[in-house]
Write an enzyme that holds these catalytic residues in place. Structure first.
Site, short mmCIF file in Angstrom:
data_model
loop_
_atom_site.label_atom_id
_atom_site.label_comp_id
_atom_site.label_asym_id
_atom_site.label_seq_id
_atom_site.Cartn_x
_atom_site.Cartn_y
_atom_site.Cartn_z
CG HIS A 77 83.88 -24.50 19.59
ND1 HIS A 77 85.23 -24.54 19.37
CD2 HIS A 77 83.51 -25.76 19.93
CE1 HIS A 77 85.68 -25.78 19.58
NE2 HIS A 77 84.65 -26.53 19.92
NE ARG B 222 81.43 -32.21 16.13
CZ ARG B 222 82.60 -32.28 16.74
NH1 ARG B 222 83.59 -31.52 16.35
NH2 ARG B 222 82.80 -33.12 17.73
CE LYS C 66 88.17 -34.05 22.80
NZ LYS C 66 87.28 -32.91 22.53
CB SER D 164 89.32 -28.30 18.51
OG SER D 164 88.39 -27.30 18.83
O1 PNS Z 1 85.29 -29.94 24.20
P1 PNS Z 1 85.36 -31.21 24.98
O2 PNS Z 1 86.78 -31.73 25.00
O3 PNS Z 1 84.38 -32.25 24.54
O4 PNS Z 1 85.00 -30.79 26.49
C1 PNS Z 1 84.82 -31.79 27.46
C2 PNS Z 1 84.53 -31.17 28.82
C3 PNS Z 1 85.71 -30.36 29.33
C4 PNS Z 1 83.31 -30.29 28.73
C5 PNS Z 1 84.23 -32.39 29.72
O5 PNS Z 1 85.33 -33.27 29.70
C6 PNS Z 1 83.87 -31.99 31.14
O6 PNS Z 1 82.76 -31.61 31.40
N1 PNS Z 1 84.85 -32.08 32.04
C7 PNS Z 1 84.67 -31.73 33.41
C8 PNS Z 1 84.70 -32.97 34.30
C9 PNS Z 1 83.32 -33.56 34.41
O7 PNS Z 1 82.37 -32.94 34.83
N2 PNS Z 1 83.24 -34.84 33.99
C10 PNS Z 1 82.03 -35.62 34.10
C11 PNS Z 1 81.12 -35.40 32.90
S1 PNS Z 1 79.66 -36.37 33.07
#
Ligand code: PNS
Length: 160
Positions: A17, A90, A41, A127
């Site tokens: 990250h 990745r 998650k 993670s």
């Molecule tokens: O590190 P991660 O778990 O891949 O992060 C995911 C995250 C938090 C960035 C994603 O779930 C997110 O953007 N959540 C906010 C809700 C949202 O906007 N959802 C629609 C995405 S198109």
């Protein structure tokens, strides 16, 4: 002024990250690391803990600030005046996971998603894997800042 958001759950933050955040900070005037909630998650650390760890880990990267957010990432980007979302890739499976979100976010508010390839040495680090390996006693110290590694071990010990 170019502003980008680096969203993620960062549970916990890894060197993978931090590599993406540092490289994004060289491309944009300001990078906002946005600590969100991934509803699919399970989490080891609470939102405040993840935010504090990320803020400490990014303290020496110029042009970066760390914020928590709830709700849509596109809403957060609009509130912050960000034109772009930066995500690390990745592998092709990351791309398959991220592309529909990039399209959806672009359709919602025209925010662009910029993909950066993860540093080759970090391409297997996540993670989730770090937590799994650490929970079985594996040594994950190479993948995390020391204070994050200590926090992971303490959290797992408290859960045992
Ligand atoms: O590190 P991660 O778990 O891949 O992060 C995911 C995250 C938090 C960035 C994603 O779930 C997110 O953007 N959540 C906010 C809700 C949202 O906007 N959802 C629609 C995405 S198109």
């Amino acid at each position: 002024m170019s502003v980008a958001v680096c969203p993620g759950s960062f549970d916990p933050v890894t060197y993978g990250h931090l590599d993406i955040v540092a490289r994004a900070a060289r491309l944009f005037d300001e990078v906002i690391v946005a600590i969100g909630v991934n509803v699919s998650k399970s989490r080891l650390f609470g939102p405040e803990e993840r935010l504090e760890m990320m803020a400490r880990a990014c303290a020496d990267i110029p042009g970066v600030r760390v914020e928590g957010f709830t709700g849509l990432v596109t809403t957060f980007c609009a509130e912050q005046g960000a034109q772009a979302i930066v995500k690390g890739l990745r592998s092709s499976s990351d791309f398959d996971y991220e592309l529909p979100m990039a399209h959806m976010n672009q359709a919602l508010t025209q925010v662009e998603t910029v993909f950066l390839p993860t540093a080759t040495g970090q391409s297997f680090v996540s993670s989730s894997l770090v937590k799994e390996v650490a929970s079985f006693g594996g040594d994950v110290s190479a993948f995390l800042p020391d204070f994050v590694h200590e926090a992971v071990l303490a959290k797992l010990a408290a859960r045992a």
